[in-house]
Design a protein around this motif. Structure first.
Motif, PDB file in Angstrom:
ATOM      1  N   ALA A   7      36.188  42.916  42.515  1.00  0.00           N
ATOM      2  CA  ALA A   7      36.013  41.553  42.010  1.00  0.00           C
ATOM      3  C   ALA A   7      34.783  41.464  41.127  1.00  0.00           C
ATOM      4  O   ALA A   7      34.769  40.714  40.139  1.00  0.00           O
ATOM      5  N   GLN A   8      33.761  42.228  41.470  1.00  0.00           N
ATOM      6  CA  GLN A   8      32.542  42.232  40.654  1.00  0.00           C
ATOM      7  C   GLN A   8      32.732  43.043  39.381  1.00  0.00           C
ATOM      8  O   GLN A   8      32.259  42.665  38.309  1.00  0.00           O
ATOM      9  N   ILE A  25      47.466  36.885  41.645  1.00  0.00           N
ATOM     10  CA  ILE A  25      46.144  36.655  42.211  1.00  0.00           C
ATOM     11  C   ILE A  25      45.220  37.745  41.691  1.00  0.00           C
ATOM     12  O   ILE A  25      45.482  38.937  41.896  1.00  0.00           O
ATOM     13  N   SER A  26      44.156  37.353  41.009  1.00  0.00           N
ATOM     14  CA  SER A  26      43.209  38.339  40.480  1.00  0.00           C
ATOM     15  C   SER A  26      42.280  38.815  41.595  1.00  0.00           C
ATOM     16  O   SER A  26      42.200  38.212  42.673  1.00  0.00           O
ATOM     17  N   TYR A  27      41.532  39.878  41.306  1.00  0.00           N
ATOM     18  CA  TYR A  27      40.575  40.363  42.294  1.00  0.00           C
ATOM     19  C   TYR A  27      39.485  39.335  42.561  1.00  0.00           C
ATOM     20  O   TYR A  27      39.029  39.173  43.704  1.00  0.00           O
ATOM     21  N   ALA A  28      39.052  38.615  41.527  1.00  0.00           N
ATOM     22  CA  ALA A  28      38.034  37.581  41.733  1.00  0.00           C
ATOM     23  C   ALA A  28      38.573  36.470  42.626  1.00  0.00           C
ATOM     24  O   ALA A  28      37.872  35.978  43.523  1.00  0.00           O
ATOM     25  N   GLN A  29      39.830  36.084  42.393  1.00  0.00           N
ATOM     26  CA  GLN A  29      40.439  35.052  43.235  1.00  0.00           C
ATOM     27  C   GLN A  29      40.609  35.547  44.675  1.00  0.00           C
ATOM     28  O   GLN A  29      40.333  34.803  45.622  1.00  0.00           O
ATOM     29  N   LEU A  30      41.061  36.775  44.836  1.00  0.00           N
ATOM     30  CA  LEU A  30      41.243  37.322  46.180  1.00  0.00           C
ATOM     31  C   LEU A  30      39.917  37.370  46.928  1.00  0.00           C
ATOM     32  O   LEU A  30      39.858  37.060  48.126  1.00  0.00           O
TER      33      LEU A  30
END
Length: 511
Positions: A7-8, A25-30
């Motif tokens: 996510a980072q 669902i993106s990694y930032a959203q997850l």
């Protein structure tokens, strides 16, 4: 690694795509969503080592809850959404779950589950009212909780031979949520998965393999494509649409895709596939040959269990030299033993044990835990097989499914593997039924590809078909037809239900 790390580094990258709806669902959203879940768990008094349960259909929120529990140091129990209310309540009670996260699709069962398990709090995605999960999660902070600690799953057997039993593993010694594990190392080293993987998961997420492998792809930073429900043609469409590179299957998926008309199979581009993992049940040799002929040498098979006591692996290239094998051990040492727990000579069939694999216990069942080990301390999943001189393992069947007819041991898997290759057969199960002379007789229960074909004529055709490969003692004395067999969504057959039916045990249930 961990989704929070990705996510980072690459927050906009898709972590989850639902194949049917296209929800992404993106990694930032997850990361944000799983943080909110973790905060709500803490707000509700759940602390490190406590247990929650998840029971819902395949949907993107599944990963919010799983990763939220993982970063909270919780034990998370995945429950089949196909169970009845008493069966769900049994697992909730047995596991000690304090909270059930579920969905409105389960609404028809939730009131009864609440009556049977009144002390288990319910959070429901898509519900109306104060226990609507998504609304509650959204009120929480999306930053990490102060006391993050790695949790783990607690998964239950599928109940093909009796009440399901939870496999309880200790929390990871390393509390770092981003610490690696054995499956990640196997996924990279043996299967070639990476952060570039586009991974298709066609099976229910409550089962051990889909859940753990999807999480492994997330640890690596790849994209997971989840089918809401398996359909053979939709699976091929999805591979082409998303240029899927990696995937996981069970043999029944292969059978159903191969039974599609040739023009349907041929119109989809599957050339993006680099690795098609399969496990869960022995794959008939002709089926695997056909799949390798169609998809190329991308099939990679393993044999293992939720218990994590051992792991074998075989590539397509090695399989072509050792057809029918499930490979050589990558975790643990294979030991083939007789009924006394002593090793048998190379090439001799016996019960499969692993030495030096991971330790496990069946929750609340010390007798079953003890029964899984022999006098040497080696552990078994209850399967029967043999090892060749090169160390390659071949599965015969489960010991509990063996038929003893006239004093002869017969393994149903051999007969089933032949039946499903017949062009008019969609699925098949072989069981032992009572016989006054032989003790047990071999019965084949067949699901025809076309229900109109069911009858004596097809039965005679199947006997003729089997006679080329089977001795008379293995030949089914009876062939019955069903519109559908009681097969678990993960591909495992509820053979116990069929056996109990033929043996007159009317109280059998799917659990």
């Amino acid at each position: 690694m961990h989704p929070s790390v990705h996510a980072q580094a690459n927050g906009d990258k898709p972590a989850v795509i639902m194949a049917g709806s296209g929800e992404t669902i993106s990694y930032a959203q997850l990361d944000r969503r799983s943080n909110r879940v973790a905060h709500l768990f803490r707000k509700n008094g759940l602390k490190t080592g406590d247990t929650i349960a998840i029971c819902m259909e395949n949907q993107a929120h599944y990963f919010d809850v799983v990763w939220g529990a993982q970063r909270s140091g919780l034990i998370y129990v995945a429950i089949s959404n196909r169970l009845t209310a008493p069966e769900i309540a049994y697992i909730l009670e047995d596991s000690g779950a304090q909270m059930l996260v579920t969905s409105a699709a389960m609404d028809h069962l939730l009131s009864e589950v609440k009556q049977l398990a009144p002390n288990v709090e319910q959070l429901v995605f898509g519900a109306e009212g104060e226990n609507e999960a998504d609304a509650l999660f959204r009120t929480m902070a999306d930053t990490p909780i102060a006391d993050e600690r790695a949790g783990t799953d607690m998964l239950y057997s599928s109940g093909t031979t009796g009440r399901p039993k939870g496999i309880r593993l200790p929390l990871p010694e390393d509390g770092d949520i981003a610490a690696t594990n054995a499956l990640v190392m196997l996924a990279v080293g043996a299967f070639g998965l990476s952060g570039e993987s586009i991974y298709l998961s066609p099976a229910p997420l409550y089962h051990a393999a889909p859940l753990r492998w999807c999480q492994t792809v997330h640890r690596l930073g790849g994209t997971v494509i989840v089918m809401e429900k398996f359909d053979p043609e939709t699976a091929l469409q999805t591979i082409e649409k998303y240029h899927v590179t990696d995937s996981q299957w069970v043999p029944t998926h292969f059978v159903r895709m191969l039974k599609l008309p040739e023009d349907v199979r041929g119109k989809y581009d599957v050339s993006s596939l680099k690795c098609a993992i399969h496990a869960a049940a022995p794959c008939p040799v002709p089926i695997k040959e056909a799949m390798i002929g169609w998809w190329g040498p991308v099939l990679r098979e393993y044999y293992a269990g939720t218990e994590g006591n051992g792991f074998t692996f075989i590539s397509s290239e090695d399989w072509m030299e050792h057809k029918g094998s499930v490979g050589k051990a990558l975790l643990g040492t294979i030991r083939i033993c007789d009924d006394n727990g002593d090793e048998v000579p190379v090439g001799t069939e016996g019960q499969i044990f692993f030495e030096g694999g991971g330790a496990f216990e069946y929750h609340n069942d010390p007798e079953k835990t003890q029964g899984a080990a022999n006098k040497h301390g080696w552990t078994s999943l209850g399967d029967v097989g043999r090892v060749d001189e090169g160390g390659f393992l071949y599965l015969t069947d489960r010991k509990s499914f063996m038929i003893i007819s006239g004093g002869v041991n017969i393994y149903p898997q051999e007969i089933e593997n032949l039946l499903v290759t017949h062009p008019k057969v969609a699925d098949a199960a072989v069981i032992g039924a009572p016989d006054p002379d032989l003790g047990e007789k071999v019965v084949a229960v067949v699901q025809p590809l076309d229900p109109l074909h069911a009858g004596d004529a097809l039965g005679d055709e199947l006997r003729e078909f089997l006679s080329a490969d089977l001795s008379r003692v293995k030949m089914p004395k009876q062939i019955d037809f069903r519109e559908e067999l009681p097969r678990h969504a993960t591909g495992k057959l509820y053979k116990r239900l069929l056996r109990d039916e033929y043996w007159g045990k009317a109280d059998s249930k799917i659990v």
